[in-house]
Design a protein around this motif. Structure first.
Motif: not given
Length: 116
Positions: A12-16, A112-116
């Motif tokens: 998921v992208q940051p802020g998601g 869970v991976t948070v990355s753009s």
């Protein structure tokens, strides 16, 4: 046979947002405190959120307060973790835990991976 099966992880992208689920079987779910932990690469596993069996205590690590919400549905033997405003530092494997009177069970984890 006790099972805790997590699902809902992903990229998921940051802020998601993401919602994790943990389906339990093989024990009396309503009699156990349910928790979410996470472990980032190279770091120790840390407690993220707890929902006691009596529902009298719901607590969060300071790093996720105001962004994450833990809930449970005893009729469905399932605990959830709603994660909003995700940050790159939330990237980790998230584990479900059930605990009661010295008995502890763990799920296999969901990434869970948070990355753009």
């Amino acid at each position: 046979q006790v099972q805790l099966v997590e699902s809902g992880g992903g990229l998921v992208q940051p802020g998601g947002s993401l919602r994790l689920s943990c389906a339990a079987s093989g024990f009396t779910f309503s009699r156990f405190d349910m928790s979410w932990y996470r472990q980032a690469p190279g770091k120790e596993r840390e407690l993220v959120a707890v929902f006691t069996r009596a529902g009298d205590r719901i607590s969060y690590d300071d790093s996720v307060k105001g962004r994450f919400t833990i809930s449970r549905d005893n009729a469905k033997n399932t605990v959830y973790l709603q994660m909003n405003s995700l940050k790159p530092e939330d990237t980790a494997v998230y584990y479900c835990n059930a605990g009661s009177h010295g008995q502890f069970y763990w799920g296999q984890g969901t990434q869970v991976t948070v990355s753009s």
